[in-house]
Design a protein around this motif. Sequence first.
Motif, short mmCIF file in Angstrom:
data_model
loop_
_atom_site.label_atom_id
_atom_site.label_comp_id
_atom_site.label_asym_id
_atom_site.label_seq_id
_atom_site.Cartn_x
_atom_site.Cartn_y
_atom_site.Cartn_z
N ASP A 98 30.67 -6.41 -33.52
CA ASP A 98 31.69 -7.29 -32.95
C ASP A 98 31.09 -8.36 -32.06
OD1 ASP A 98 34.17 -6.10 -33.97
OD2 ASP A 98 33.62 -4.37 -32.75
N VAL A 99 30.03 -8.02 -31.35
CA VAL A 99 29.42 -8.96 -30.41
C VAL A 99 27.99 -8.52 -30.14
CG1 VAL A 99 30.30 -7.67 -28.41
CG2 VAL A 99 29.70 -10.07 -28.15
N VAL A 100 27.12 -9.49 -29.91
CA VAL A 100 25.71 -9.21 -29.63
C VAL A 100 25.40 -9.58 -28.18
CG1 VAL A 100 23.33 -9.94 -30.12
CG2 VAL A 100 24.91 -9.48 -31.99
N PHE A 101 24.67 -8.70 -27.51
CA PHE A 101 24.18 -8.97 -26.16
C PHE A 101 22.66 -9.14 -26.27
CE2 PHE A 101 25.23 -7.87 -21.49
CZ PHE A 101 24.26 -8.72 -21.02
N PRO A 102 22.17 -10.39 -26.32
CA PRO A 102 20.72 -10.59 -26.47
C PRO A 102 20.02 -10.47 -25.10
CG PRO A 102 21.85 -12.70 -26.52
CD PRO A 102 22.91 -11.65 -26.34
N VAL A 103 19.44 -9.31 -24.84
CA VAL A 103 18.71 -9.12 -23.59
C VAL A 103 17.24 -9.47 -23.87
CG1 VAL A 103 18.28 -7.57 -21.63
CG2 VAL A 103 20.33 -7.28 -23.04
N LEU A 104 17.03 -10.73 -24.21
CA LEU A 104 15.73 -11.23 -24.63
C LEU A 104 15.31 -12.36 -23.70
CD1 LEU A 104 16.49 -11.40 -28.46
CD2 LEU A 104 15.08 -9.67 -27.33
N HIS A 105 14.20 -12.19 -23.03
CA HIS A 105 13.74 -13.21 -22.08
C HIS A 105 12.64 -14.08 -22.72
CE1 HIS A 105 16.07 -11.07 -19.22
NE2 HIS A 105 15.24 -10.06 -19.09
N GLY A 106 12.60 -15.34 -22.32
CA GLY A 106 11.53 -16.23 -22.77
C GLY A 106 11.75 -16.76 -24.17
N LYS A 107 10.65 -17.15 -24.80
CA LYS A 107 10.71 -17.75 -26.13
C LYS A 107 11.30 -16.77 -27.13
CE LYS A 107 6.97 -21.14 -25.69
NZ LYS A 107 5.69 -21.63 -26.23
N ASN A 108 12.01 -17.34 -28.10
CA ASN A 108 12.66 -16.58 -29.17
C ASN A 108 13.78 -15.68 -28.66
OD1 ASN A 108 10.82 -17.63 -31.16
ND2 ASN A 108 9.30 -16.17 -30.42
N GLY A 109 14.23 -15.93 -27.41
CA GLY A 109 15.31 -15.14 -26.86
C GLY A 109 16.32 -15.97 -26.12
N GLU A 110 15.83 -16.81 -25.19
CA GLU A 110 16.75 -17.63 -24.41
C GLU A 110 16.53 -19.12 -24.66
OE1 GLU A 110 16.10 -17.43 -20.05
OE2 GLU A 110 14.37 -16.17 -20.50
N ASP A 111 15.86 -19.45 -25.75
CA ASP A 111 15.57 -20.85 -26.04
C ASP A 111 16.42 -21.44 -27.15
OD1 ASP A 111 14.51 -19.46 -28.15
OD2 ASP A 111 12.47 -20.24 -27.96
N GLY A 112 17.46 -20.72 -27.55
CA GLY A 112 18.35 -21.22 -28.58
C GLY A 112 18.09 -20.66 -29.97
N THR A 113 16.96 -20.00 -30.17
CA THR A 113 16.64 -19.52 -31.52
C THR A 113 17.56 -18.38 -31.95
OG1 THR A 113 14.87 -18.18 -30.51
CG2 THR A 113 14.23 -20.26 -31.52
N PRO A 338 31.10 -4.55 -9.66
CA PRO A 338 30.06 -3.55 -9.99
C PRO A 338 29.37 -3.87 -11.31
CG PRO A 338 32.14 -2.50 -9.34
CD PRO A 338 32.43 -3.96 -9.55
N TYR A 339 28.16 -3.37 -11.44
CA TYR A 339 27.32 -3.63 -12.62
C TYR A 339 28.07 -3.36 -13.94
CZ TYR A 339 22.69 -3.98 -14.92
OH TYR A 339 21.62 -4.34 -15.67
N PRO A 340 28.70 -2.17 -14.14
CA PRO A 340 29.39 -1.94 -15.41
C PRO A 340 30.49 -2.95 -15.69
CG PRO A 340 29.08 0.12 -14.23
CD PRO A 340 28.71 -0.97 -13.27
N GLU A 341 31.23 -3.34 -14.63
CA GLU A 341 32.30 -4.32 -14.82
C GLU A 341 31.74 -5.71 -15.12
OE1 GLU A 341 35.55 -3.80 -15.12
OE2 GLU A 341 34.98 -1.68 -15.05
N LEU A 342 30.60 -6.02 -14.53
CA LEU A 342 29.93 -7.29 -14.83
C LEU A 342 29.56 -7.36 -16.31
CD1 LEU A 342 28.47 -9.96 -14.09
CD2 LEU A 342 26.49 -8.57 -13.42
N LEU A 343 28.99 -6.29 -16.83
CA LEU A 343 28.60 -6.25 -18.24
C LEU A 343 29.83 -6.38 -19.14
CD1 LEU A 343 25.92 -3.41 -18.13
CD2 LEU A 343 25.52 -5.88 -18.24
N SER A 344 30.90 -5.68 -18.77
CA SER A 344 32.13 -5.76 -19.56
C SER A 344 32.68 -7.19 -19.55
CB SER A 344 33.17 -4.80 -18.99
OG SER A 344 34.36 -4.84 -19.75
N ARG A 345 32.64 -7.83 -18.40
CA ARG A 345 33.13 -9.20 -18.30
C ARG A 345 32.30 -10.14 -19.17
NH1 ARG A 345 36.67 -12.55 -18.75
NH2 ARG A 345 36.77 -14.37 -17.38
N LEU A 346 30.97 -9.97 -19.16
CA LEU A 346 30.11 -10.81 -19.97
C LEU A 346 30.40 -10.65 -21.46
CD1 LEU A 346 26.75 -10.32 -18.04
CD2 LEU A 346 27.96 -12.49 -18.36
N ILE A 347 30.61 -9.40 -21.88
CA ILE A 347 30.92 -9.14 -23.29
C ILE A 347 32.25 -9.80 -23.68
CG2 ILE A 347 31.54 -7.32 -24.92
CD1 ILE A 347 29.50 -5.52 -23.35
N GLU A 348 33.24 -9.66 -22.80
CA GLU A 348 34.55 -10.25 -23.09
C GLU A 348 34.49 -11.77 -23.10
OE1 GLU A 348 37.03 -8.44 -24.19
OE2 GLU A 348 35.71 -6.70 -23.95
#
Length: 356
Positions: A98-113, A338-348
């Motif tokens: 349903d949705v992807v959470f890309p926890v990828l830092h740097g190149k090939n993660g947060e650069d648009g690829t 709280p951390y869990p609610e933050l993650l839920s908000r990001l997903i939504e």
Amino acid sequence: MNKRAVAVLFGGNSSEHEISRLSAASVLSHIPRDRYEVVMVGITKDGRWFYYPGPVDAIENGDWEKNPGNRPAYLSPDMAAGGLVIREETGECILPIDVVFPVLHGKNGEDGTIQGLLSLAGIPFVGCSCAAAALTMDKIYTNMALESAGIPQAKWTWCRTFDYKKDPEAVFEKVEKALGYPVFVKPANAGSSVGVGKAVDRAALARCIEAAAACDERILFEEAIVGKEVECAVLGNEEPVAATVGEIVPCNEFYDYEAKYQSESELHIPARLAKETIEEIRRLAVEAFLALGCEGMARVDFFVREADGAILLNEPNTIPGFTSISMYPKLFEAAGLPYPELLSRLIELGLERACR
């Protein structure tokens, strides 16, 4: 209630592979499992993708790669797939996502690829669009956009690695005339202070340029600011909100890769600043977020100059760290989310954007 299937991507072919694992382990430990069905997808340093069915605690140290249950997997750009394609011995199967959470830092993660791939696949995702991610990953283009938007920042200039190799003296003179010393040297496209150096004279400038040139084909130079280093967390799509402001006292001379992830830098939440200064930083963080086309989340870093109290934007980070010591979740926790609610908000927020 049917749970949303959330694929968490971690690792990656990046110099920040290890930090991605730490962030992902933290995200996976806090994501509300009563609301979301979590699918873990690990990417090795050499770029191989695997569906990972094992324990979260094996991700941090890299032992996840040894799990016998791992299966080669990939995201198809074909919108008809609608999920993760997993290769089994009997053939390929598709696990709907349903949705992807890309926890990828740097190149090939947060650069648009990865954002581009997910856009082609038609799968909603957490964080910025392909265009905003590419813009904010490139420090030179980011500075150009911020300058155009009238957001204050340190003085800067840049060059191509090709220019330096062709005529080092011309680059030295350009930097010295525009900025003087000390000066910070940064590769245009690298996150978490990888390849960043501080030069106090021409010899040091040459060394810093060589280090930056090993990371990228374009190099940014910025004046050194004496003052406080602070960070502000922003959350939202059309109407983003900023959390409070946190202050960093680096354990090293400046907030480099080691200070961020391998040593204990000192953090103050809220920052030791006047209330009016904190509110202005929050305002500028949201203004920059919107000017750069960000959505979902970003951590926006600033300097507060010691001499005159000027607030200068340093850089944004559109997939900020989510480790146990990372500022982004800490700032929102301090603001009452709280951390869990933050993650839920990001997903939504990712799902909400896909419905527009």
